[in-house]
Design a protein around this motif. Structure first.
Motif: not given
Length: 150
Positions: A129-142
Motif C-alpha cells: 500500500d502507499p505506506d509500504g504495508y505488504l498485502v497478499m490478495l488471494a482467491e481459492n482455486i480448490g
C-alpha cells in the motif's frame, strides 16, 4: 471523504481487525477503496479514521498521530507482517492496479499449501500500500489430496 459516517460492518465486527497507521489518510483511502474496492463501513473524519470492509475482510486506517506507536515508524511501515485478504475475483483488482500503474510486489501465481491430508490452492499476488504495508490478495482455486514426493 464522504459526509456519511456509516455504521456497523455488514457482517458485524470480525474478531481480529488490524489498524494501519498511515501517513496520509486520503492517499491510503484512494488505494484501499478506489483501487482495491474496499467499502467504507464507517468513519470518524475528525480523527482521520476509516473502517473498511470487502467480502468479509475488515481493516482500519488511521492517520498517524503519535498514539500507539511503540517504536520508530520508518518506511516501509509494517515490516515483519503481511496481511492476507481472501476474496473472490482477484482479476478485477489486478486490472484496477494496472490502470493506475501500481507496481506488484510479487506477480500472480498459483500456489498449493499442505493443510492436513490435503492441499489448498490459491491464486495470489502481493502488493504494497502507499505506506509500504505488504498485502497478499488471494482467491481459492480448490483442494486436492496431498501427494507425497517420491
Amino acid at each position: 471523504m464522504a459526509n456519511d459516517l456509516g455504521g456497523l460492518p455488514k457482517g458485524g465486527f470480525a474478531r481480529l481487525v488490524p489498524e494501519l497507521h498511515v501517513s496520509d489518510i486520503s492517499r491510503s483511502l484512494a488505494f484501499w477503496r478506489d483501487t482495491l474496492g474496499f467499502e467504507i463501513a464507517y468513519q470518524r473524519p475528525a480523527e482521520k479514521f476509516i473502517y473498511l470492509e470487502l467480502q468479509g475482510a475488515q481493516i482500519m486506517l488511521c492517520q498517524r498521530n503519535g498514539r500507539y506507536e511503540t517504536g520508530a515508524m520508518e518506511h516501509p511501515l509494517g515490516q515483519g507482517v503481511m496481511f492476507q485478504v481472501y476474496i473472490q475475483g482477484i482479476e478485477h483488482m489486478l486490472s484496477a492496479l494496472a490502470a493506475v500503474n501500481w507496481p506488484l510486489y510479487e506477480t500472480v501465481k498459483d500456489v498449493w499449501y499442505r493443510v492436513g491430508a490435503n492441499e489448498s490452492g490459491l491464486r495470489r499476488f502481493l502488493v504494497q500500500d502507499p505506506d509500504g504495508y505488504l498485502v497478499m490478495l488471494a482467491e481459492n482455486i480448490g483442494r486436492r489430496p496431498f501427494a507425497s514426493s517420491p
